[in-house]
Design a protein around this motif. Structure first.
Motif, PDB file in Angstrom:
ATOM      1  N   ILE A  51       0.843  -1.201   0.000  1.00 37.15           N
ATOM      2  CA  ILE A  51       0.000   0.000   0.000  1.00 37.15           C
ATOM      3  C   ILE A  51       0.877   1.249   0.000  1.00 37.15           C
ATOM      4  O   ILE A  51       0.658   2.188  -0.769  1.00 37.15           O
ATOM      5  CB  ILE A  51      -0.953  -0.006   1.209  1.00 37.15           C
ATOM      6  N   ARG A  52       1.864   1.268   0.856  1.00 38.53           N
ATOM      7  CA  ARG A  52       2.747   2.433   0.952  1.00 38.53           C
ATOM      8  C   ARG A  52       3.549   2.624  -0.333  1.00 38.53           C
ATOM      9  O   ARG A  52       3.718   3.749  -0.807  1.00 38.53           O
ATOM     10  CB  ARG A  52       3.674   2.293   2.153  1.00 38.53           C
ATOM     11  N   ALA A  53       4.037   1.535  -0.909  1.00 36.02           N
ATOM     12  CA  ALA A  53       4.790   1.626  -2.163  1.00 36.02           C
ATOM     13  C   ALA A  53       3.874   2.108  -3.294  1.00 36.02           C
ATOM     14  O   ALA A  53       4.284   2.933  -4.122  1.00 36.02           O
ATOM     15  CB  ALA A  53       5.403   0.271  -2.507  1.00 36.02           C
ATOM     16  N   ALA A  54       2.646   1.615  -3.319  1.00 34.53           N
ATOM     17  CA  ALA A  54       1.690   2.049  -4.339  1.00 34.53           C
ATOM     18  C   ALA A  54       1.422   3.542  -4.218  1.00 34.53           C
ATOM     19  O   ALA A  54       1.370   4.261  -5.230  1.00 34.53           O
ATOM     20  CB  ALA A  54       0.387   1.258  -4.211  1.00 34.53           C
ATOM     21  N   LEU A  55       1.257   4.028  -3.009  1.00 36.06           N
ATOM     22  CA  LEU A  55       1.003   5.453  -2.806  1.00 36.06           C
ATOM     23  C   LEU A  55       2.181   6.294  -3.298  1.00 36.06           C
ATOM     24  O   LEU A  55       1.990   7.316  -3.960  1.00 36.06           O
ATOM     25  CB  LEU A  55       0.706   5.753  -1.340  1.00 36.06           C
ATOM     26  N   LEU A  56       3.395   5.858  -3.015  1.00 35.59           N
ATOM     27  CA  LEU A  56       4.576   6.579  -3.516  1.00 35.59           C
ATOM     28  C   LEU A  56       4.580   6.639  -5.044  1.00 35.59           C
ATOM     29  O   LEU A  56       4.853   7.686  -5.632  1.00 35.59           O
ATOM     30  CB  LEU A  56       5.861   5.904  -3.048  1.00 35.59           C
ATOM     31  N   ALA A  57       4.261   5.513  -5.667  1.00 34.25           N
ATOM     32  CA  ALA A  57       4.252   5.456  -7.126  1.00 34.25           C
ATOM     33  C   ALA A  57       3.160   6.360  -7.698  1.00 34.25           C
ATOM     34  O   ALA A  57       3.404   7.107  -8.655  1.00 34.25           O
ATOM     35  CB  ALA A  57       4.059   4.016  -7.593  1.00 34.25           C
ATOM     36  N   VAL A  58       1.970   6.320  -7.122  1.00 33.62           N
ATOM     37  CA  VAL A  58       0.861   7.142  -7.600  1.00 33.62           C
ATOM     38  C   VAL A  58       1.183   8.626  -7.431  1.00 33.62           C
ATOM     39  O   VAL A  58       0.941   9.440  -8.327  1.00 33.62           O
ATOM     40  CB  VAL A  58      -0.449   6.769  -6.869  1.00 33.62           C
ATOM     41  N   ARG A  59       1.757   8.979  -6.304  1.00 28.88           N
ATOM     42  CA  ARG A  59       2.140  10.380  -6.087  1.00 28.88           C
ATOM     43  C   ARG A  59       3.234  10.815  -7.057  1.00 28.88           C
ATOM     44  O   ARG A  59       3.385  11.996  -7.323  1.00 28.88           O
ATOM     45  CB  ARG A  59       2.597  10.583  -4.652  1.00 28.88           C
ATOM     46  N   GLY A  60       3.968   9.847  -7.594  1.00 35.48           N
ATOM     47  CA  GLY A  60       4.985  10.138  -8.605  1.00 35.48           C
ATOM     48  C   GLY A  60       4.429  10.128 -10.021  1.00 35.48           C
ATOM     49  O   GLY A  60       5.180  10.143 -10.985  1.00 35.48           O
ATOM     50  N   GLY A  61       3.101  10.041 -10.163  1.00 34.04           N
ATOM     51  CA  GLY A  61       2.467  10.097 -11.469  1.00 34.04           C
ATOM     52  C   GLY A  61       2.376   8.769 -12.197  1.00 34.04           C
ATOM     53  O   GLY A  61       2.118   8.722 -13.395  1.00 34.04           O
ATOM     54  N   ARG A  62       2.564   7.685 -11.486  1.00 38.15           N
ATOM     55  CA  ARG A  62       2.520   6.365 -12.114  1.00 38.15           C
ATOM     56  C   ARG A  62       1.248   5.611 -11.744  1.00 38.15           C
ATOM     57  O   ARG A  62       0.578   5.941 -10.772  1.00 38.15           O
ATOM     58  CB  ARG A  62       3.736   5.552 -11.686  1.00 38.15           C
TER      59      ARG A  62
END
Length: 95
Positions: A51-62
């Motif tokens: 979940i945390r890794a997904a949030l980082l990726a989404v916040r990075g535009g991915r």
């Protein structure tokens, strides 16, 4: 991260915190794609790391795809991801 911590319902263990710092380092500070396997017994926080890794990726535009070996587990992950990421305005869908 504070919003995720607040919704977690418990404090991360030292091992979970160390795992998260390693994953965060891979995602945010390295030029090469992440090549890390997070493993552990049931109930040891693997989904929380995802979940945390997904949030980082989404916040990075991915966009993020999470694979699960069964439909039951995929639906469980869908519910958990929606509960944890919904308040942060992250759209979560089942494919």
């Amino acid at each position: 991260e504070a919003l995720l911590d607040a919704g977690l319902g418990f404090d991360m263990t030292a091992g979970q915190r160390r795992c998260w710092l390693d994953v965060e380092e891979d995602l945010c500070r390295r030029l090469a794609p992440m090549d890390r396997l997070v493993f552990g017994d049931v109930g040891f926080g693997k989904t929380e790391m995802a979940i945390r890794a997904a949030l980082l990726a989404v916040r990075g535009g991915r966009q993020v795809a999470v694979l699960a070996p069964t439909t039951v587990l995929a639906r469980q992950h869908l519910n958990v991801f929606r509960r944890r990421l919904g308040p942060l305005n992250v759209s979560v869908e089942l494919l």
